[in-house]
Design a protein around this motif. Structure first.
Motif, short mmCIF file in Angstrom:
data_model
loop_
_atom_site.label_atom_id
_atom_site.label_comp_id
_atom_site.label_asym_id
_atom_site.label_seq_id
_atom_site.Cartn_x
_atom_site.Cartn_y
_atom_site.Cartn_z
N ARG A 36 -26.41 -22.05 -3.92
CA ARG A 36 -26.30 -22.69 -2.61
C ARG A 36 -27.49 -23.61 -2.45
N LEU A 37 -27.38 -24.59 -1.55
CA LEU A 37 -28.46 -25.59 -1.42
C LEU A 37 -29.83 -24.93 -1.25
N ILE A 38 -29.88 -23.88 -0.48
CA ILE A 38 -31.17 -23.25 -0.15
C ILE A 38 -31.85 -22.67 -1.40
N ASP A 39 -31.07 -22.38 -2.45
CA ASP A 39 -31.66 -21.81 -3.66
C ASP A 39 -32.67 -22.75 -4.31
N ILE A 40 -32.50 -24.07 -4.10
CA ILE A 40 -33.40 -25.02 -4.76
C ILE A 40 -34.82 -24.92 -4.18
N PRO A 41 -35.03 -25.15 -2.87
CA PRO A 41 -36.41 -25.05 -2.39
C PRO A 41 -36.97 -23.63 -2.47
N VAL A 42 -36.13 -22.63 -2.27
CA VAL A 42 -36.64 -21.25 -2.33
C VAL A 42 -37.09 -20.92 -3.76
N SER A 43 -36.30 -21.33 -4.76
CA SER A 43 -36.69 -21.06 -6.15
C SER A 43 -37.96 -21.82 -6.50
N ASN A 44 -38.05 -23.09 -6.05
CA ASN A 44 -39.28 -23.85 -6.30
C ASN A 44 -40.48 -23.13 -5.69
N CYS A 45 -40.31 -22.57 -4.51
CA CYS A 45 -41.42 -21.82 -3.88
C CYS A 45 -41.80 -20.61 -4.73
N ILE A 46 -40.80 -19.84 -5.13
CA ILE A 46 -41.09 -18.62 -5.90
C ILE A 46 -41.78 -18.99 -7.21
N ASN A 47 -41.28 -20.04 -7.88
CA ASN A 47 -41.88 -20.46 -9.15
C ASN A 47 -43.28 -21.03 -8.95
N SER A 48 -43.61 -21.40 -7.72
CA SER A 48 -44.96 -21.90 -7.42
C SER A 48 -45.81 -20.80 -6.77
N GLU A 49 -45.28 -19.58 -6.79
CA GLU A 49 -45.97 -18.40 -6.23
C GLU A 49 -46.22 -18.52 -4.73
N LEU A 127 -32.25 -31.99 -4.48
CA LEU A 127 -32.10 -31.38 -5.80
C LEU A 127 -33.24 -31.84 -6.68
N TYR A 128 -34.12 -30.93 -7.05
CA TYR A 128 -35.28 -31.26 -7.88
C TYR A 128 -35.97 -29.96 -8.28
N ARG A 129 -36.82 -30.06 -9.29
CA ARG A 129 -37.62 -28.89 -9.67
C ARG A 129 -39.07 -29.32 -9.57
N MET A 130 -39.85 -28.62 -8.76
CA MET A 130 -41.21 -29.09 -8.52
C MET A 130 -42.16 -27.90 -8.43
N ASP A 131 -43.31 -28.08 -9.05
CA ASP A 131 -44.35 -27.06 -8.94
C ASP A 131 -45.21 -27.42 -7.73
N TYR A 132 -44.95 -26.74 -6.61
CA TYR A 132 -45.67 -27.09 -5.38
C TYR A 132 -47.15 -26.77 -5.47
N SER A 133 -47.54 -25.92 -6.42
CA SER A 133 -48.97 -25.56 -6.47
C SER A 133 -49.81 -26.80 -6.83
N LYS A 134 -49.23 -27.72 -7.63
CA LYS A 134 -49.97 -28.95 -7.96
C LYS A 134 -50.06 -29.86 -6.73
N PHE A 135 -49.01 -29.88 -5.96
CA PHE A 135 -48.94 -30.66 -4.71
C PHE A 135 -50.04 -30.15 -3.74
N VAL A 136 -50.10 -28.85 -3.58
CA VAL A 136 -51.09 -28.25 -2.66
C VAL A 136 -52.51 -28.47 -3.21
N GLN A 137 -52.63 -28.33 -4.53
CA GLN A 137 -53.96 -28.51 -5.15
C GLN A 137 -54.48 -29.93 -4.91
N ARG A 138 -53.60 -30.91 -5.07
CA ARG A 138 -53.99 -32.30 -4.83
C ARG A 138 -54.40 -32.51 -3.36
N HIS A 139 -53.67 -31.86 -2.47
CA HIS A 139 -53.97 -31.91 -1.03
C HIS A 139 -55.38 -31.38 -0.77
N GLN A 140 -55.70 -30.28 -1.44
CA GLN A 140 -57.02 -29.66 -1.22
C GLN A 140 -58.13 -30.52 -1.83
#
Ligand SMILES: Nc1ncnc2c1ncn2[C@@H]1O[C@H](COP(=O)(O)OP(=O)(O)O[C@H]2O[C@H](CO)[C@@H](O)[C@H](O)[C@H]2O)[C@@H](O)[C@H]1O
Length: 432
Positions: A36-49, A127-140
């Protein structure tokens, strides 16, 4: 990423994906045969811890809650959760969410209590696969107040997005939401500064917002509290913040599609069947896309001719031809059918044999068995869940209609794509 809270914008009135959102919240719209659509951002979150996740929706459908509670149960050893927050009437507020920022504002007191440093605001229809931890790291690292994830964009599609100009340090100095005409030309930039080759920069002369943001906790609270009339991130909050705060752009290198309209949703599903390399793959051991485990039996193929297609589990397909299509869980297709360039979402249950057989003498549309009956031809269509399509039906958009609403007959046509409604019955011999 313990100190990041994800807030997924799960959809407004749902008009762009209608009729797929007729009976469900947008995040619950089925994708790629089993997700389902929600699986994409939720999975990206889980994979980014990132394990603390809220989903904001305009209406709270049973299928969304069922899906989330059966898919994402974190163990008692961490404080993870995925929870739906639906627009609700309160004594202070009798309105639905007025826009993306308003949706977050209406639950701000809940978010304020969370013991985190950053809020990650995500969309529910990408629809995308993204490691949000890099996004947050850049923000910091840039000590940003807000960081926007961006992609280079071509001329043809640029006016569908928020566009920005940045300085040499990546700071956003101008932001314009979906500009047209001269205002669009005004936002052209040299994207080779982002590291694009001269050729890529020539083809993609705009920097587009992906509509996903990292906010410092106190900045989100401040910008939402200071001017209550700003109800949308892209239209009001971000353009204003770019003039006052350190707003940074973070370049995302990878496949990313906004799949919030019927046409883009259809195209993204069809693209999954592309050979040899689809632009997005669900197969990535390091960053899987999760969904609800269903424990379905393997699909049975009885003398079928299948090319460039995805077939989900639990299907029964007999002597049919399937070409460049996505076939969802528990789909049943009878002999002699031809399915091309089509997304079939499948079924939520198996129909008992006795009930299917009573349908051999069909007296009304309601008696059509679940699935697709004999000798039916379907081209360039989306067949929603639990549809009953009779024998010798043609779903081919014979008059090449672009837009039509035939809810009483069980279908819509959006951008030339026939969409058969969830649970609809299409009787034998019908031609669409
Ligand atoms: N009332 C509501 N309650 C809950 N959720 C809601 C909502 N209204 C919309 N949403 C959800 O929020 C996300 C953003 O939707 P919008 O329609 O506001 O923006 P759009 O996608 O056009 O532009 C945005 O995303 C594009 C990228 O796709 C950027 O370029 C642009 O700057 C940015 O504004 C979608 O996932 C949508 O479903």
């Amino acid at each position: 990423m313990k100190r990041v809270l994800a807030i997924i914008l799960g959809g407004g009135a749902g008009t762009r994906l209608y009729p797929l959102t007729k009976m469900r919240a947008k995040p619950a719209v089925p994708l790629a045969g089993k997700y389902r659509l929600i699986d994409i951002p939720v999975s990206n979150c889980i994979n980014s811890e990132i394990y603390q996740i809220y989903v904001l929706t305009q209406f709270n459908s049973a299928s969304l809650n069922r899906h989330l509670s059966r898919s994402y149960t974190f163990t008692g050893f961490n404080d993870g959760f995925v929870e739906v927050l639906a627009a609700q009437q309160t004594p202070e507020n009798t309105n639905w969410f007025q826009g993306t920022a308003d949706a977050v504002r209406q639950y701000l007191s809940l978010f304020e209590e969370c013991n985190v440093d950053e809020f990650l605001i995500l969309s529910g229809d990408h629809l995308y696969r993204m490691d949000y931890s890099k996004f947050v790291q850049r923000h910091q690292e840039t000590n940003a107040d807000i960081t926007i994830s961006v992609v280079p964009m071509d001329e043809r599609r640029a006016s569908d997005f928020g566009l920005m100009k940045i300085d040499s340090a990546g700071r956003v100095i101008d932001f314009s939401e979906k500009p047209k005409g001269d205002a669009l030309t005004e936002m052209r930039v040299d994207t080779s500064a982002l590291g694009l080759t001269p050729e890529d920069a020539r083809q993609n002369p705009y920097i587009a917002s992906m509509g996903i943001y990292v906010f410092k906790k106190e900045i989100l609270i401040k910008v939402l509290k200071e001017s209550l009339e700003r109800t949308d991130f892209g239209k009001e909050v971000i353009p204003d913040a770019a003039t006052k705060h350190n707003v940074q752009a973070y370049l995302f290198n990878g496949y990313w599609e906004d799949i919030g309209t019927i046409e883009s949703f259809y195209d993204a599903n069809m693209a999954l069947t592309q050979q040899p390399l689809p632009p997005f793959s669900f197969y990535d051991e390091k960053a899987p896309i999760y969904t609800r485990p269903r424990y379905l039996p393997p699909t049975k193929l009885l003398d079928c001719n299948i090319k460039e297609s995805l077939i989900a589990e639990g299907c029964i397909l007999k002597e049919c031809s399937i070409n460049h299509s996505v076939v969802g869980v528990r789909t049943r297709i009878e002999s002699g059918c031809l399915i091309e360039d089509t997304m079939i979402m499948g079924a939520d249950y198996y129909q008992p044999l006795a009930e299917r057989q009573s349908g051999t003498m069909i007296y009304s549309a309601a008696d059509v068995p679940l699935g697709i009956g004999k000798d039916t031809i379907i081209r360039r269509a989306i067949i929603d869940k639990n549809a009953r399509i009779g024998c010798n039906v043609r779903i081919v958009n014979k008059d090449n209609v672009q837009e039509a609403e035939r809810e009483n007959l069980g279908f819509f046509i959006r951008s030339g794509i026939v969409v058969v409604l969830k649970g609809a019955s299409i009787p034998d011999e019908m031609v669409i």
